[in-house]
Design a protein around this motif. Structure first.
Motif, PDB file in Angstrom:
ATOM      1  N   GLN A  80     -28.014  -8.090  24.678  1.00 32.89           N
ATOM      2  CA  GLN A  80     -28.322  -8.606  26.050  1.00 32.89           C
ATOM      3  C   GLN A  80     -28.616  -7.402  27.031  1.00 32.89           C
ATOM      4  OE1 GLN A  80     -27.208 -11.248  26.966  1.00 32.89           O
ATOM      5  NE2 GLN A  80     -25.333 -12.303  26.071  1.00 32.89           N
ATOM      6  N   VAL A  84     -22.073  -7.126  30.179  1.00 30.84           N
ATOM      7  CA  VAL A  84     -21.300  -8.103  29.709  1.00 30.84           C
ATOM      8  C   VAL A  84     -19.850  -7.723  29.808  1.00 30.84           C
ATOM      9  CG1 VAL A  84     -20.564  -9.255  27.656  1.00 30.84           C
ATOM     10  CG2 VAL A  84     -22.973  -9.166  28.226  1.00 30.84           C
ATOM     11  N   PHE A  85     -19.672  -6.336  29.567  1.00 30.46           N
ATOM     12  CA  PHE A  85     -18.172  -6.011  29.696  1.00 30.46           C
ATOM     13  C   PHE A  85     -17.764  -5.468  30.841  1.00 30.46           C
ATOM     14  CE2 PHE A  85     -18.748  -5.886  25.083  1.00 30.46           C
ATOM     15  CZ  PHE A  85     -17.333  -6.354  24.451  1.00 30.46           C
ATOM     16  N   ILE A 408     -24.141  -7.250  21.785  1.00 28.74           N
ATOM     17  CA  ILE A 408     -23.654  -7.803  23.019  1.00 28.74           C
ATOM     18  C   ILE A 408     -23.886  -6.878  24.179  1.00 28.74           C
ATOM     19  CG2 ILE A 408     -21.734  -8.568  24.476  1.00 28.74           C
ATOM     20  CD1 ILE A 408     -22.281 -10.415  22.104  1.00 28.74           C
ATOM     21  N   GLU A 409     -23.613  -5.786  23.972  1.00 27.76           N
ATOM     22  CA  GLU A 409     -24.092  -4.766  24.866  1.00 27.76           C
ATOM     23  C   GLU A 409     -24.140  -3.139  24.249  1.00 27.76           C
ATOM     24  OE1 GLU A 409     -22.702  -3.083  29.374  1.00 27.76           O
ATOM     25  OE2 GLU A 409     -21.610  -4.627  28.615  1.00 27.76           O
ATOM     26  N   ALA A 458     -14.640  -8.924  27.709  1.00 26.46           N
ATOM     27  CA  ALA A 458     -15.858  -9.754  28.138  1.00 26.46           C
ATOM     28  C   ALA A 458     -15.467 -11.064  27.567  1.00 26.46           C
ATOM     29  CB  ALA A 458     -17.038  -9.368  27.165  1.00 26.46           C
ATOM     30  N   ALA A 463     -20.442 -13.907  26.416  1.00 21.75           N
ATOM     31  CA  ALA A 463     -20.983 -12.753  25.607  1.00 21.75           C
ATOM     32  C   ALA A 463     -21.969 -13.152  24.830  1.00 21.75           C
ATOM     33  CB  ALA A 463     -19.681 -11.985  24.819  1.00 21.75           C
TER      34      ALA A 463
END
Length: 487
Positions: A80, A84-85, A408-409, A458, A463
């Motif tokens: 990503q 996201v978080f 995701i991150e 998230a 996510a």
């Protein structure tokens, strides 16, 4: 290690041969939730003790010819590009909510509370509360399990001991019926908080098993203690460290739960049956760390950890009633599986176990060490990437290779050493992560003028959106070349 079998029955020899053949033959790489189904294992004591050899599940891995290729890159398929978080709570240094200022000052004066010796480790969420553990790594940890309210009013508030101060014993003159040193927790579908108390103190300086390891469960509606189960002495090895727990419940049968407890230093999983109120220890060489994955680099620190079985995730229950436990040692690049019917069959473990029921399913590649993992309702597994300061994902309906593993991150400042991860059970699910700079805490010195600890969350759907982990996206069936596996 498994015991030497001096009188191995013929069917077990046939099983071993057949399984070896199946492992080294090309396999489809599909998980049990795709159209191509795999075999199953014995689901009852009667089946396990029968003279017919049980049929084992095939691993969900790419053909081993691909696994033996070298020279691959370490990146996953997708990452990503956005944040996201979100940070929910954060602290420069940990504090606790004492009844009054005088109590806090007295605790500091007597060194029952040494703020810089406290580090948040475990996390889980239930409705309007987030739960956090603070193991007794060093002296000066006054409470080992706490909570904070949701939604957040102040992101740096002191921790509130759970269920209250009276449940936390002191290392001097300990009351082992109370909480000594909690590493991780688990909120089950029956609204209970399972608490894994390792019973050890001064893990970093002078490890002492002050109290035996135990499991406790609290009713999250009333905060009442429901039960305490102490692990039998024969199931606790010298230098055991019990650090993680997941709970297996089927069809809402709350009183028929099984808990799986990981011993990270002595490489075992203890299985606890709530209905029988007893436990047994399981062993397998695939619980062990991999030497090639035991070397870590974090910021300017290089260190070696030989941590074994750690992260555990339960698959959904399949149509045939089987459920898999996906797991990995901390010091490993690989993910493994075992059918929970094998773990739950105490009779197997009174003999020699069923070694070939444990199978590798794939690799996360170099720097792919992971602490903990969790599964969302959309069949996406989330897992920490401790050396990459990130969180990864895998859609269980796709082969476990890096074409189908997403990130995701990654964020060195925000997700600096993500140590624990949970997926909550709320109607709109969230992934929860604690990042805590653990290596700096262990081997250097934290700078308490900056943020050191964070609780992040998230939204599950957001996510995975547009990543390879998004269930709406098809699997990538090409096999990305993997480094040579070492189990």
């Amino acid at each position: 290690m498994m015991k030497n079998d001096r009188s191995q029955p013929a069917w077990e020899l046939l099983l071993l041969i057949a399984t070896v053949v199946s492992i080294f033959a090309p396999v489809s790489g599909y998980s049990p939730f795709m159209q191509v189904r795999h075999g199953t294992v014995a689901r009852s004591v009667e089946e396990a003790n029968s003279t017919a050899a049980p049929v084992l599940a095939n691993p969900y891995i790419a053909p081993l010819v691909a696994l033996k290729n070298k020279g691959s890159k370490d990146e996953f398929a997708t990452s990503q590009g956005k944040d996201v978080f979100e940070v929910v709570y954060q602290w420069k240094i940990i504090d606790f909510l004492y009844p009054n200022l005088q109590s806090r000052n007295n605790a500091i004066r007597t060194r029952e509370f040494i703020p810089e010796n406290n580090l948040p480790l475990g996390v889980d969420r239930f409705r309007n509360r987030i739960f956090i553990t603070t193991p007794r790594w060093n002296p000066g940890v006054p409470a080992t399990l706490s909570y904070l309210p949701l939604p957040v009013q102040d992101p740096s508030v002191p921790l509130i001991p759970y269920p209250d101060w009276s449940f936390h014993t002191k290392p001097k003159n300990p009351d082992c019926s109370k909480l000594m040193s909690v590493y991780r927790i688990f909120v089950d579908e029956c609204d209970r908080l399972w608490v894994l108390d390792a019973g050890v103190i001064d893990t970093l300086t002078n490890l002492q098993q002050i109290c035996p390891p135990k499991l406790l469960a609290f009713n999250l509606h009333t905060d009442e203690l429901l039960f305490t189960y102490v692990l039998p002495p024969e199931q606790v090895k010298q230098d055991s460290l019990h650090t993680n727990v997941v709970v297996d419940i089927r069809d809402g049968q709350c009183e028929d739960a099984f808990a799986y407890v990981a011993d990270v230093w002595r490489y075992g999983i203890t299985v606890f049956s709530l209905r029988e109120f007893k436990s047994w220890r399981t062993t397998n060489y695939l619980y062990n760390p991999s030497p090639s994955a035991s070397d870590y680099n974090y910021l300017d620190l290089n260190f070696q950890w030989s941590d074994g079985v750690f992260g555990m995730t339960l698959s959904p229950v399949q149509n045939d009633g089987e459920r898999m436990l996906f797991y990995h040692p901390m010091s490993s690049f690989n993910e493994f599986q075992v059918a929970t019917s094998v773990l739950q069959n105490e009779t197997i473990w009174q003999n020699f176990g069923l070694a070939k029921a444990f199978q590798p399913i794939g690799s996360r590649g170099k720097t792919g060490q992971s602490s903990t993992s969790g599964l969302a309702r959309n069949n996406v597994q989330f897992f920490t990437l401790v050396q990459q300061s990130g969180v990864g994902c895998w859609d269980l309906t796709k082969p476990y290779n890096r074409n189908n593993l997403g990130v995701i991150e990654k964020n060195l400042d925000k997700l600096t050493f993500p140590n624990d991860l949970k997926v909550d059970r709320e109607p709109k699910q969230f992934v929860w992560v604690i990042s805590n700079k653990l290596p700096v805490f262990l081997y250097s010195k934290l700078d308490y003028s900056e943020i050191n600890f964070r609780v992040l969350s998230a939204d599950v759907q957001s996510a995975v959106l547009n990543t390879v982990c998004d269930p709406r996206n098809p699997a990538n069936l090409a096999h990305k070349q993997e480094p040579e596996c070492e189990f």
